[in-house]
Design an enzyme around this catalytic site. Structure first.
Site, PDB file in Angstrom:
ATOM      1  N   ASP A  88       0.871  -1.169   0.000  1.00 30.39           N
ATOM      2  CA  ASP A  88       0.000   0.000   0.000  1.00 30.39           C
ATOM      3  C   ASP A  88       0.906   1.217   0.000  1.00 30.39           C
ATOM      4  O   ASP A  88       1.807   1.328   0.835  1.00 30.39           O
ATOM      5  CB  ASP A  88      -0.899   0.017   1.241  1.00 30.39           C
TER       6      ASP A  88
ATOM      7  N   ASP B 198     -13.761  -4.750  -3.028  1.00 28.03           N
ATOM      8  CA  ASP B 198     -13.736  -4.812  -1.571  1.00 28.03           C
ATOM      9  C   ASP B 198     -15.138  -5.181  -1.118  1.00 28.03           C
ATOM     10  O   ASP B 198     -16.094  -4.475  -1.438  1.00 28.03           O
ATOM     11  CB  ASP B 198     -13.338  -3.456  -0.989  1.00 28.03           C
TER      12      ASP B 198
END
Lengths: 250, 192
Positions: free
Chosen positions: A11, A130
């Site tokens: 990330d 997600d």
């Protein structure tokens, strides 16, 4: 035999690697290029760079990072975060990314999937979804998990496959960062229903969790971030352990 | 000088980066003369067969590529375009190799994405590479087997992972994305 892929996710925020728990509580985890090189040495099969701070102003920083990674890294890598137009996707692909991952933008404008497939081929599109369990259903969330959409996970997965996605990166928000294991049920259902590869993501905390997701679902890859960053699980140890369990890995 | 063929379906940057890691300079070009005078030519490719072939024909590169006497290495779509015919868009290809390109129908999951092992016959392209080494593949179409098959991979069925005839070489996997052993393939090609 095709091997199960171990995918390491970085990330990225402002050019640095970061990691949060349940999509919040972000902390610094190092230089992305150095980390990426370490993962390649340890035997990662692919890398994913997700720019969680993606804004138009910071896009130049991301493109610059992609160029640096592409020069150093000799395994496939995917770049995601803020890919919201053919132009942005092209910038990232031309900078050296093998694949781009689409998330919020695909929900907002599903035709972007088709457009990208026509220009660069299905193989370069990773559809990131997600998902979260809400009132008895797996719902799709966008904007880093902040916005609930109308879509149920299965319907959205099938829709994106039809539009030309090459792979699905399926993250369970309920499991992400908890180290309690991958979400087996939703991964199993979606991987069984699709023809394209599904990558399981969210919740990896131990070697046993990878074994579980590869034996109980048809996921062809499993992605993790935190446990690799902090050295809790080394990719080389993970692969040896999976080999010992007769799971085909490189 | 190594020339990388530029056309509308190339992942030329990745190949150029991989060559740079080996300390080798290269140019990316669609100029026939540049290609003809290069020491070696790499023909990469990611994309769709029909539009790629039309582009090559328009530029006259189809004739040039077939006529090369120096070593030529096709990669992924490059391999498929060097075969005789592709089911993708019902496309007549370059015909360097007699193989036919078909879509995977037997495997449960398509495309074939990831690392898979190949077994090869003696060939300089596979020098210092152990049998059954894993390489990175990503494709939905595959070349069948022929007398030019230099390496075989299995995904639902056996297909050509590499082809070789005279100065013509081709691999279905991506050596530029296959870590150390992929680099070895490129090194072997550069040493031809």
């Amino acid at each position: 035999m095709l091997k199960k892929r171990i995918i390491s996710c970085l990330d990225i925020r402002d050019g640095r690697t970061v990691k949060g728990i349940n999509f919040i509580n972000i902390r610094d985890a190092g230089d992305p290029v150095e980390l990426a090189e370490r993962y390649v040495r340890e035997g990662a099969d692919e890398l994913v760079f997700l720019d969680i701070s993606a804004t138009n102003e910071k896009r130049a920083t991301l493109v610059n990072l992609v160029q640096k990674v592409a020069k150093k890294i000799d395994i496939p890598f995917t770049v995601g975060g803020g890919i919201n137009s053919l132009k942005v996707a092209s910038d990232v692909i031309l900078a050296g990314a093998d694949k781009v991952s689409l998330n919020s933008a695909a929900v907002k404008q599903p035709n972007l999937i088709q457009e990208l497939a026509n220009n660069y081929g299905c193989q370069c599109i990773v559809l990131a979804m997600d998902v979260k369990w809400v009132n008895g259903k797996w719902k799709v969330f966008t904007h880093g998990g902040k916005v609930e959409t109308e879509w149920e996970a299965m319907a959205w997965a099938k829709r994106t496959e039809a539009l030309g996605a090459g792979e699905i990166l399926l993250t369970s928000m309920d499991n992400d960062g908890t180290k309690g294991g991958f979400q087996i049920e939703v991964t199993k259902d979606i991987a069984a229903a699709l023809k394209i590869p599904v990558i399981a993501s969210g919740g990896a905390g131990s070697i046993a969790h990878f074994e579980e997701v590869f034996t109980q679902t048809k996921a062809t890859g499993a992605l993790a971030a935190g446990i690799f960053h902090y050295g809790e699980v080394r990719i080389s140890d993970l692969k040896q352990a999976l080999k010992n369990k007769q799971i085909a890995v490189r | 000088m190594i020339a990388i063929v530029q056309y509308n379906a190339g992942n030329t940057g990745s190949v150029q980066n991989a060559l740079a890691r080996l300390g080798c300079e290269s140019i990316v070009t669609d100029d026939s003369n540049e290609l003809l005078k290069a020491d070696k030519v790499i023909f990469p490719g990611v994309g769709e067969a029909r539009s790629a072939m039309s582009f090559l024909r328009e530029k006259g590169l189809d004739v040039v590529l077939k006529s090369l006497n120096q070593p030529l290495l096709g990669i992924c779509l490059g391999l498929q375009l060097m075969c005789s015919y592709s089911e993708e868009g019902e496309t007549a290809c370059l015909g360097v190799f007699p193989n036919r390109i078909s879509r995977f129908v037997k495997p449960e999951i398509v495309p074939h994405v990831g690392w898979n092992n190949v077994s090869y016959r003696e060939d300089r392209l596979f020098k210092e590479i152990p049998q059954d080494t894993d390489f990175y593949f990503v494709h939905s179409f595959f070349a069948d087997l022929s007398e030019d098959t230099a390496a075989v991979c299995n995904y639902g069925e056996s297909f050509s992972a590499a082809l070789a005839r005279d100065n013509f070489y081709a691999v279905q996997f991506h050596p530029e994305k296959s870590a150390a052993m992929g680099q070895q393939i490129l090194k072997n090609f550069l040493a031809l």
